[in-house]
Enzyme design. Structure first.
Site, mmCIF file in Angstrom:
data_model
loop_
_atom_site.group_PDB
_atom_site.id
_atom_site.type_symbol
_atom_site.label_atom_id
_atom_site.label_comp_id
_atom_site.label_asym_id
_atom_site.label_seq_id
_atom_site.Cartn_x
_atom_site.Cartn_y
_atom_site.Cartn_z
ATOM 1 N N THR A 27 0.821 -1.214 0.000
ATOM 2 C CA THR A 27 0.000 0.000 0.000
ATOM 3 C C THR A 27 0.851 1.257 0.000
ATOM 4 O OG1 THR A 27 -1.807 -1.121 1.150
ATOM 5 C CG2 THR A 27 -1.766 1.277 1.284
ATOM 6 N N THR A 76 1.043 -4.337 4.318
ATOM 7 C CA THR A 76 0.698 -4.694 5.695
ATOM 8 C C THR A 76 0.052 -6.065 5.834
ATOM 9 O OG1 THR A 76 -1.431 -3.551 5.506
ATOM 10 C CG2 THR A 76 0.430 -2.286 6.388
#
Length: 326
Positions: free
Chosen positions: A12, A89
């Protein structure tokens, strides 16, 4: 002047919406990530390597094995003080744990990322990178092993987990707490892990260890299917202290007899497995038929440890030693 290498792997933090705005995809370079910092940390020289750009959900064990090997090569340079890995993540805790298991160097290895992609005005990536660079340059982190730096908190790789799908403070060391923090640009380490890193030398990570989550009334047939399809090891995410539904002990005994190790972890977020309960497939019975208990290691990380041990060529006795020790 401290020297830190930034290894960019995507995620991300390196993502933005694609041209038709239908999805968010990785592809922003490490150089651009570094240029996005609002304020570069003082006294730190940063060299960038672009490893591979991908969402962490798309990574595999072979790729992270190569990443860990590259980290060791980078840290072997006496001029390098530490490494920062930018990473998605979703599986960051797993890659960090593998680095904790495999990286031989005692120099700091710091994983970080973002929950808000780079195209958002309030992205958390730049601040996390800046703080991660500070942690990687800190001599206080020498010998700690791989850590995750997120939202100012420093978490040890062994216990940290992603606890929320979207919040920027997603990473927690449930029940145990963080190791330290970065506050106003300064690194504070409050404690170090009590257990030494295993630093296992493995030529590969076995990709065929399967993780099976147990629920009320689950059937052991999934274990049988996994073994028939070539599983090299089985992790059971079991109940409480390490108990399973009826029938599992019989299947565990059959698999262990075939040379397939079975590790029993708990699906609870806190506490340790312990052989307490008997009868059909309680923890005592599972151990009696050859299963190993995972202690306080989560099922997710038990899978990784077993995959590393099998990749290192460890037999049943060595595997039992590693899980009983940790």
């Amino acid at each position: 002047m401290k020297n830190v290498t930034l290894l960019a792997t995507g995620g991300t933090i390196a993502s933005a919406k694609n041209a038709n705005a239908s999805a968010v995809t990785a592809g922003i370079s490490g150089e651009d990530l570094l240029a996005s910092l609002h304020e570069a940390p003082e006294g730190i020289s940063v060299r960038v390597e672009n490893f591979e750009a991908a969402g962490s959900y798309a990574l595999d064990l072979e790729t992270i094995h190569r990443l860990c090997a590259r980290i060791d090569v980078v840290l072997a340079d006496p001029a390098v003080d530490g490494v920062v890995v930018t990473h998605g993540t979703d599986t960051m805790e797993e890659s960090a744990f593998l680095a904790w298991c495999l990286v031989a160097s005692d120099k700091p290895v710091v994983f970080t990322g973002a929950q808000r992609h780079a195209g958002q005005t309030d992205t958390d990536g730049p601040r996390n990178i800046a703080d991660a660079l500070r942690v990687a340059a800190s001599p206080a982190l020498h010998g700690v092993g791989a850590v995750i730096l997120f939202e100012g908190d420093i978490h040890g790789a062994r216990y940290v987990t992603k606890a929320h799908t979207a919040r920027v403070d997603t990473f927690r060391s449930v029940g145990l707490g963080k190791l330290g923090e970065v506050d106003m640009g300064r690194v504070y380490l409050y404690r170090k892990p009590a257990q030494p890193r295993p630093a296992i030398s493995a030529s590969r990570i076995d990709p065929d260890v399967e993780l099976i989550a147990l629920g009320l009334g689950s059937s052991p047939r999934v274990m049988k299917i996994a073994a028939a399809q070539g599983a090299s090891g089985i992790i059971l995410s079991a109940f409480g202290r390490g108990n399973a539904p009826k029938g599992f002990a019989v299947e565990v005994e059959a698999l262990v007899a075939q040379g397939i190790p079975v590790i029993v972890a708990s699906r609870c977020q806190e506490g340790r497995t312990h052989a307490v309960y008997g009868n059909d497939s309680g923890g005592v019975t599972l151990v009696d038929v050859g299963a190993c208990l995972a202690g306080d290691l989560s099922a997710i990380k038990s899978r990784l440890l077993l995959a590393v041990l099998l990749g290192a060529g460890c037999g049943m006795d060595e595997i039992a030693h590693y899980f009983s020790y940790h």
